[in-house]
Design a protein around this motif. Structure first.
Motif, short mmCIF file in Angstrom:
data_model
loop_
_atom_site.label_atom_id
_atom_site.label_comp_id
_atom_site.label_asym_id
_atom_site.label_seq_id
_atom_site.Cartn_x
_atom_site.Cartn_y
_atom_site.Cartn_z
N LYS A 20 33.84 42.03 40.41
CA LYS A 20 34.30 40.88 39.63
C LYS A 20 35.66 40.40 40.13
O LYS A 20 36.56 41.21 40.35
CB LYS A 20 34.44 41.26 38.16
N VAL A 21 35.79 39.10 40.29
CA VAL A 21 37.08 38.50 40.57
C VAL A 21 37.44 37.71 39.32
O VAL A 21 36.97 36.58 39.10
CB VAL A 21 37.04 37.59 41.82
N ALA A 22 38.25 38.32 38.47
CA ALA A 22 38.57 37.75 37.16
C ALA A 22 39.69 38.56 36.53
O ALA A 22 39.93 39.71 36.92
CB ALA A 22 37.33 37.79 36.26
N PRO A 23 40.38 37.97 35.54
CA PRO A 23 41.34 38.77 34.78
C PRO A 23 40.64 39.97 34.14
O PRO A 23 39.49 39.88 33.74
CB PRO A 23 41.84 37.78 33.72
N VAL A 24 41.35 41.08 34.06
CA VAL A 24 40.76 42.30 33.52
C VAL A 24 40.51 42.15 32.02
O VAL A 24 41.41 41.75 31.27
CB VAL A 24 41.68 43.51 33.78
N ASP A 25 39.30 42.45 31.60
CA ASP A 25 38.99 42.52 30.16
C ASP A 25 39.37 43.92 29.70
O ASP A 25 38.73 44.90 30.09
CB ASP A 25 37.51 42.24 29.92
N GLU A 26 40.41 44.02 28.90
CA GLU A 26 40.93 45.33 28.51
C GLU A 26 39.96 46.11 27.63
O GLU A 26 40.14 47.31 27.41
CB GLU A 26 42.28 45.17 27.79
N GLY A 32 38.01 49.17 36.67
CA GLY A 32 38.15 49.21 38.12
C GLY A 32 37.31 48.18 38.84
O GLY A 32 37.56 47.86 40.01
N HIS A 33 36.30 47.62 38.17
CA HIS A 33 35.43 46.63 38.80
C HIS A 33 36.08 45.25 38.90
O HIS A 33 35.54 44.36 39.54
CB HIS A 33 34.12 46.50 38.02
N TYR A 34 37.24 45.07 38.27
CA TYR A 34 37.91 43.77 38.30
C TYR A 34 38.95 43.72 39.42
O TYR A 34 39.67 44.69 39.66
CB TYR A 34 38.64 43.52 36.98
N VAL A 35 39.02 42.57 40.07
CA VAL A 35 40.14 42.24 40.95
C VAL A 35 40.63 40.88 40.48
O VAL A 35 39.85 39.92 40.43
CB VAL A 35 39.71 42.17 42.43
N ILE A 36 41.90 40.80 40.10
CA ILE A 36 42.40 39.52 39.58
C ILE A 36 42.41 38.48 40.69
O ILE A 36 42.59 38.81 41.87
CB ILE A 36 43.78 39.68 38.93
N PRO A 37 42.18 37.21 40.35
CA PRO A 37 42.08 36.17 41.38
C PRO A 37 43.30 36.10 42.31
O PRO A 37 43.14 35.88 43.52
CB PRO A 37 41.92 34.88 40.56
N GLY A 38 44.51 36.29 41.77
CA GLY A 38 45.69 36.23 42.62
C GLY A 38 45.70 37.32 43.67
O GLY A 38 46.09 37.08 44.83
N ILE A 223 36.81 47.79 46.88
CA ILE A 223 38.05 47.13 46.48
C ILE A 223 38.06 47.04 44.96
O ILE A 223 37.16 46.44 44.36
CB ILE A 223 38.19 45.73 47.12
N ARG A 224 39.10 47.61 44.36
CA ARG A 224 39.14 47.77 42.91
C ARG A 224 40.39 47.12 42.30
O ARG A 224 41.25 46.60 43.01
CB ARG A 224 39.12 49.27 42.56
N ARG A 225 40.47 47.22 40.98
CA ARG A 225 41.60 46.68 40.24
C ARG A 225 42.94 47.20 40.77
O ARG A 225 43.90 46.46 40.87
CB ARG A 225 41.44 47.06 38.77
N ASP A 226 42.98 48.47 41.10
CA ASP A 226 44.24 49.09 41.51
C ASP A 226 44.47 49.07 43.02
O ASP A 226 45.34 49.76 43.53
CB ASP A 226 44.32 50.52 40.99
N THR A 227 43.67 48.28 43.74
CA THR A 227 43.83 48.19 45.20
C THR A 227 44.95 47.19 45.50
O THR A 227 44.72 45.98 45.61
CB THR A 227 42.52 47.76 45.87
N SER A 228 46.17 47.71 45.61
CA SER A 228 47.31 46.85 45.97
C SER A 228 47.12 46.33 47.40
O SER A 228 46.26 46.82 48.14
CB SER A 228 48.61 47.63 45.87
N LEU A 229 47.95 45.39 47.80
CA LEU A 229 47.81 44.84 49.14
C LEU A 229 48.06 45.91 50.19
O LEU A 229 47.38 45.95 51.23
CB LEU A 229 48.77 43.67 49.32
N ALA A 230 49.00 46.80 49.93
CA ALA A 230 49.27 47.90 50.87
C ALA A 230 48.08 48.84 50.96
O ALA A 230 47.69 49.29 52.05
CB ALA A 230 50.52 48.66 50.45
N VAL A 231 47.49 49.17 49.82
CA VAL A 231 46.31 50.05 49.80
C VAL A 231 45.13 49.34 50.45
O VAL A 231 44.34 49.96 51.17
CB VAL A 231 45.98 50.47 48.36
#
Length: 243
Positions: A20-26, A32-38, A223-231
């Motif tokens: 998913k490319v979307a804001p995380v639904d809390e 972990g399946h979310y990646v925010i659009p930015g 690629i997951r929610r917590d995958t920073s650009l460095a990761v």
């Protein structure tokens, strides 16, 4: 062949896996399946800066590869692919492959809702066709997102073969790519996928792909929610370093 092109699968190919490319639904139990659009936009910009070129997954073993090939995949076919990911892919001249759950086109992620997750809409037939017109490839993720390794042979065959027929009727073109739900497969399941007429299949096994890779067990980078650009960069280049 363009300058710098290589022979078919003569170099290692990373395949990225998104959901998913979307804001995380809390409320979600699968955050972990979310990646925010930015963040997704930043990842694509990095790939472009590093001169990666997307390779259509369905032709991975059939065409000469650019110097830095990459394939981008999305599992399940969420509507947020069409709304959020596709415009960013187009902006960066990238292409993706989306694996669809054939009985849920225009439906929801019923398989996750049954386990307590939040309900998310999936792409409609019209959205799928629109995405296909601008270069998105589509593959099968079974009829109902079932765990094939736990299914009977009859059920597994139905899920694999009939999903292909359903999607080909929708798209009016061959659907050569498959993806195992939950990454769950056995050698026998892989053989059923082959027998159904698919040319390749994605797993959730980690790593890169080359000419020696089993085309019915393609490796991917999650690629997951917590995958920073460095990761993200670390995951991308780790496979090259260890090979």
């Amino acid at each position: 062949m363009n300058p710098g092109d290589q022979t078919v699968m003569s170099t290692r190919v990373p395949i990225l896996m998104y959901h998913k490319v979307a804001p995380v639904d809390e409320r979600s139990i699968l955050k972990g399946h979310y990646v925010i659009p930015g963040m997704f936009a930043n990842q694509l910009r990095l790939l472009k800066a590093l001169r990666f070129q997307t390779v259509p997954l369905n032709t991975l073993f059939e065409v000469p590869l650019p110097k830095r090939p990459i394939s981008i995949t999305f599992d399940d076919g969420y509507r947020n692919f069409h709304r959020n990911a596709l415009p960013l892919l187009q902006k960066n001249d990238f292409q993706a492959t989306v694996f669809l759950v054939a009985n849920e086109l225009g439906g929801t992620n019923r398989w996750d809702v049954l386990k307590g997750d939040v309900e998310e809409p999936l792409m409609t037939v019209e959205e799928i066709r629109e995405a296909a017109r601008v270069g998105t490839e589509f593959g099968s993720h079974t009829l109902d997102h079932v765990n094939l390794a736990e299914a009977s042979e009859e059920t597994a065959w139905k899920q694999i073969a009939e999903s292909k027929e359903t999607l080909e009727a929708v798209l009016q073109k061959p659907v050569p790519g498959f993806c195992y739900p939950y990454g769950s497969k056995t050698q026998h399941v892989s053989e059923l996928v082959r027998r159904a007429g698919y040319r390749l299949a994605c797993s959730t096994e980690k790593g890169l792909n080359d000419a020696s890779t089993d085309r019915f067990a393609l490796r991917r980078i999650n690629i997951r929610r917590d995958t920073s650009l460095a990761v993200f960069a670390f995951k991308l280049f780790r496979g090259f370093a260890v090979g």
